[in-house]
Scaffold this motif. Structure first.
Motif, PDB file in Angstrom:
ATOM      1  N   HIS A  47      41.778 -11.655  54.472  1.00 56.57           N
ATOM      2  CA  HIS A  47      41.735 -13.106  54.285  1.00 56.57           C
ATOM      3  C   HIS A  47      40.313 -13.642  54.376  1.00 56.57           C
ATOM      4  O   HIS A  47      39.884 -14.460  53.557  1.00 56.57           O
ATOM      5  N   THR A  51      37.773 -15.278  51.467  1.00 56.97           N
ATOM      6  CA  THR A  51      37.099 -16.566  51.672  1.00 56.97           C
ATOM      7  C   THR A  51      35.600 -16.432  51.463  1.00 56.97           C
ATOM      8  O   THR A  51      34.975 -17.269  50.801  1.00 56.97           O
ATOM      9  N   GLN A  54      34.872 -16.099  47.858  1.00 50.65           N
ATOM     10  CA  GLN A  54      35.135 -17.323  47.113  1.00 50.65           C
ATOM     11  C   GLN A  54      34.063 -18.385  47.343  1.00 50.65           C
ATOM     12  O   GLN A  54      33.668 -19.086  46.410  1.00 50.65           O
TER      13      GLN A  54
END
Length: 108
Positions: A47, A51, A54
């Motif tokens: 996760h 992030t 991104q």
């Protein structure tokens, strides 16, 4: 990276390898270190890796900053695990005590 290894330990290994390469005359830029790091951490970090990928430019994000993000996530995981463990212990302690377990009326 091993599941039991901390981000600090793993980052130390990568830094050691980079220093050894440097001694041999090979330079490994931050962007390659960052990409190797993100490709090597366990799935529990998926996760935070998504992030980072991104919201940050991996070509310009410093290795140390990436380590900081992963360490913050790791600390959050440990804190949550500790709280869950504490909750379970308190729940077990509360249920193992004697006392009045029934919900009926007390005898006078």
């Amino acid at each position: 990276m091993k599941e039991t290894e901390s981000i600090d330990e793993f980052a130390g290994k990568i830094s050691g390898l980079v220093n050894n390469l440097s001694d041999l005359g090979v330079t490994m830029e931050d962007d390659k270190q960052v990409k190797k790091l993100l490709d090597s951490v366990p799935d529990k970090f998926l996760h935070v890796i998504a992030t980072i990928e991104q919201f940050f430019d991996l070509d310009t994000t410093p290795f140390d900053q990436t380590i900081g993000h992963l360490k913050a996530y790791e600390e959050r995981i440990h804190k949550r695990d500790d709280q869950n463990e504490e909750h379970v212990l308190l729940t077990m302690e509360g249920s193992s005590g004697g006392g009045n377990r029934g919900c009926g009326k007390r005898k006078r």
